[in-house]
Design a protein around this motif. Structure first.
Motif, mmCIF file in Angstrom:
data_model
loop_
_atom_site.group_PDB
_atom_site.id
_atom_site.type_symbol
_atom_site.label_atom_id
_atom_site.label_comp_id
_atom_site.label_asym_id
_atom_site.label_seq_id
_atom_site.Cartn_x
_atom_site.Cartn_y
_atom_site.Cartn_z
ATOM 1 N N ASP A 7 0.854 -1.187 0.000
ATOM 2 C CA ASP A 7 0.000 0.000 0.000
ATOM 3 C C ASP A 7 0.889 1.236 0.000
ATOM 4 O O ASP A 7 1.391 1.658 1.041
ATOM 5 C CB ASP A 7 -0.924 -0.011 1.214
ATOM 6 C CG ASP A 7 -1.983 1.079 1.176
ATOM 7 O OD1 ASP A 7 -1.921 1.950 0.275
ATOM 8 O OD2 ASP A 7 -2.873 1.059 2.034
ATOM 9 N N LEU A 8 1.113 1.774 -1.198
ATOM 10 C CA LEU A 8 1.876 3.017 -1.314
ATOM 11 C C LEU A 8 0.942 4.154 -0.948
ATOM 12 O O LEU A 8 -0.245 4.107 -1.248
ATOM 13 C CB LEU A 8 2.380 3.186 -2.749
ATOM 14 C CG LEU A 8 3.403 2.149 -3.192
ATOM 15 C CD1 LEU A 8 3.697 2.315 -4.671
ATOM 16 C CD2 LEU A 8 4.677 2.279 -2.378
ATOM 17 N N ALA A 9 1.463 5.153 -0.322
ATOM 18 C CA ALA A 9 0.642 6.251 0.196
ATOM 19 C C ALA A 9 -0.363 5.683 1.204
ATOM 20 O O ALA A 9 -1.554 5.909 1.124
ATOM 21 C CB ALA A 9 -0.066 7.001 -0.924
ATOM 22 N N VAL A 10 0.157 4.923 2.160
ATOM 23 C CA VAL A 10 -0.675 4.271 3.165
ATOM 24 C C VAL A 10 -1.426 5.289 4.030
ATOM 25 O O VAL A 10 -2.441 4.963 4.622
ATOM 26 C CB VAL A 10 0.166 3.301 4.030
ATOM 27 C CG1 VAL A 10 1.129 4.045 4.923
ATOM 28 C CG2 VAL A 10 -0.716 2.368 4.825
ATOM 29 N N ARG A 11 -0.926 6.522 4.047
ATOM 30 C CA ARG A 11 -1.539 7.591 4.851
ATOM 31 C C ARG A 11 -1.693 7.130 6.300
ATOM 32 O O ARG A 11 -0.746 6.697 6.901
ATOM 33 C CB ARG A 11 -2.861 8.069 4.236
ATOM 34 C CG ARG A 11 -2.790 8.389 2.762
ATOM 35 C CD ARG A 11 -1.884 9.514 2.384
ATOM 36 N NE ARG A 11 -2.372 10.799 2.891
ATOM 37 C CZ ARG A 11 -1.616 11.870 2.995
ATOM 38 N NH1 ARG A 11 -0.364 11.825 2.642
ATOM 39 N NH2 ARG A 11 -2.089 12.981 3.449
ATOM 40 N N THR A 12 -2.889 7.166 6.852
ATOM 41 C CA THR A 12 -3.067 6.790 8.256
ATOM 42 C C THR A 12 -3.302 5.298 8.454
ATOM 43 O O THR A 12 -3.458 4.847 9.574
ATOM 44 C CB THR A 12 -4.228 7.574 8.886
ATOM 45 O OG1 THR A 12 -5.429 7.244 8.186
ATOM 46 C CG2 THR A 12 -3.982 9.070 8.851
ATOM 47 N N GLY A 13 -3.326 4.529 7.370
ATOM 48 C CA GLY A 13 -3.451 3.080 7.466
ATOM 49 C C GLY A 13 -4.856 2.531 7.546
ATOM 50 O O GLY A 13 -5.049 1.344 7.777
ATOM 51 N N ILE A 14 -5.860 3.362 7.314
ATOM 52 C CA ILE A 14 -7.247 2.906 7.441
ATOM 53 C C ILE A 14 -7.558 1.801 6.431
ATOM 54 O O ILE A 14 -8.056 0.739 6.807
ATOM 55 C CB ILE A 14 -8.236 4.079 7.289
ATOM 56 C CG1 ILE A 14 -8.096 5.019 8.485
ATOM 57 C CG2 ILE A 14 -9.666 3.580 7.151
ATOM 58 C CD1 ILE A 14 -8.861 6.312 8.358
ATOM 59 N N VAL A 15 -7.267 2.023 5.149
ATOM 60 C CA VAL A 15 -7.563 1.016 4.128
ATOM 61 C C VAL A 15 -6.683 -0.213 4.331
ATOM 62 O O VAL A 15 -7.150 -1.355 4.234
ATOM 63 C CB VAL A 15 -7.385 1.595 2.712
ATOM 64 C CG1 VAL A 15 -7.529 0.515 1.648
ATOM 65 C CG2 VAL A 15 -8.385 2.717 2.470
ATOM 66 N N ALA A 16 -5.414 -0.004 4.648
ATOM 67 C CA ALA A 16 -4.502 -1.122 4.878
ATOM 68 C C ALA A 16 -4.987 -1.990 6.042
ATOM 69 O O ALA A 16 -4.945 -3.224 5.966
ATOM 70 C CB ALA A 16 -3.094 -0.599 5.152
ATOM 71 N N ALA A 17 -5.457 -1.377 7.092
ATOM 72 C CA ALA A 17 -5.960 -2.129 8.244
ATOM 73 C C ALA A 17 -7.189 -2.945 7.864
ATOM 74 O O ALA A 17 -7.353 -4.081 8.314
ATOM 75 C CB ALA A 17 -6.277 -1.182 9.401
ATOM 76 N N GLU A 18 -8.047 -2.394 7.018
ATOM 77 C CA GLU A 18 -9.230 -3.135 6.566
ATOM 78 C C GLU A 18 -8.811 -4.353 5.741
ATOM 79 O O GLU A 18 -9.365 -5.439 5.904
ATOM 80 C CB GLU A 18 -10.149 -2.227 5.754
ATOM 81 C CG GLU A 18 -10.848 -1.179 6.589
ATOM 82 C CD GLU A 18 -11.682 -0.211 5.754
ATOM 83 O OE1 GLU A 18 -11.850 -0.437 4.537
ATOM 84 O OE2 GLU A 18 -12.160 0.776 6.329
ATOM 85 N N LEU A 19 -7.831 -4.173 4.860
ATOM 86 C CA LEU A 19 -7.337 -5.298 4.054
ATOM 87 C C LEU A 19 -6.670 -6.347 4.937
ATOM 88 O O LEU A 19 -6.840 -7.546 4.730
ATOM 89 C CB LEU A 19 -6.381 -4.794 2.980
ATOM 90 C CG LEU A 19 -7.028 -3.982 1.851
ATOM 91 C CD1 LEU A 19 -5.965 -3.285 1.012
ATOM 92 C CD2 LEU A 19 -7.902 -4.875 0.987
ATOM 93 N N ALA A 20 -5.918 -5.903 5.940
ATOM 94 C CA ALA A 20 -5.272 -6.832 6.871
ATOM 95 C C ALA A 20 -6.327 -7.631 7.652
ATOM 96 O O ALA A 20 -6.162 -8.828 7.888
ATOM 97 C CB ALA A 20 -4.351 -6.083 7.827
ATOM 98 N N ALA A 21 -7.416 -6.975 8.017
ATOM 99 C CA ALA A 21 -8.495 -7.653 8.745
ATOM 100 C C ALA A 21 -9.144 -8.743 7.892
ATOM 101 O O ALA A 21 -9.721 -9.695 8.423
ATOM 102 C CB ALA A 21 -9.543 -6.642 9.206
ATOM 103 N N LEU A 22 -9.034 -8.624 6.572
ATOM 104 C CA LEU A 22 -9.574 -9.636 5.658
ATOM 105 C C LEU A 22 -8.593 -10.793 5.448
ATOM 106 O O LEU A 22 -8.854 -11.704 4.673
ATOM 107 C CB LEU A 22 -9.921 -8.999 4.307
ATOM 108 C CG LEU A 22 -11.069 -7.992 4.335
ATOM 109 C CD1 LEU A 22 -11.195 -7.299 2.979
ATOM 110 C CD2 LEU A 22 -12.377 -8.689 4.706
ATOM 111 N N GLY A 23 -7.432 -10.729 6.115
ATOM 112 C CA GLY A 23 -6.478 -11.823 6.045
ATOM 113 C C GLY A 23 -5.289 -11.605 5.124
ATOM 114 O O GLY A 23 -4.473 -12.496 4.939
#
Length: 86
Positions: free
Chosen positions: A10-26
């Motif tokens: 995740d380039l431009a992860v910013r605050t990590g909101i989208v990345a955290a959602e993807l991580a929660a999906l496994g």
């Protein structure tokens, strides 16, 4: 659709909101950003951090790249290097 258990850069992860959602999906996430301040916010949600201009990862280790900023010319060739062609 993203294959299950993908490794996502995740380039431009910013605050990590989208990345955290993807991580929660496994999925396994690698979040990078040009802003140290944004990385600090993302680090609260995701472990680790790196400078997006360097992408300190081996070749073809990433299944998918998410970047809301495709105009980042400094990052484009490095993103291609680490993304697998699977």
């Amino acid at each position: 659709m993203i294959p299950s258990r993908s490794v996502i850069l995740d380039l431009a992860v910013r605050t990590g909101i989208v990345a955290a959602e993807l991580a929660a999906l496994g999925h396994r996430l690698v979040g990078m950003d040009l802003s140290l301040g944004m990385l600090r916010h993302a680090a609260r949600r995701l472990p680790g951090r790196a400078d997006a201009t360097a992408i300190p990862l081996p070749n073809s280790c990433i299944d998918m790249t998410r970047s809301p900023h495709p105009a980042w010319r400094a990052v484009a060739t490095r993103r291609t290097r680490v993304t697998s062609s699977r």
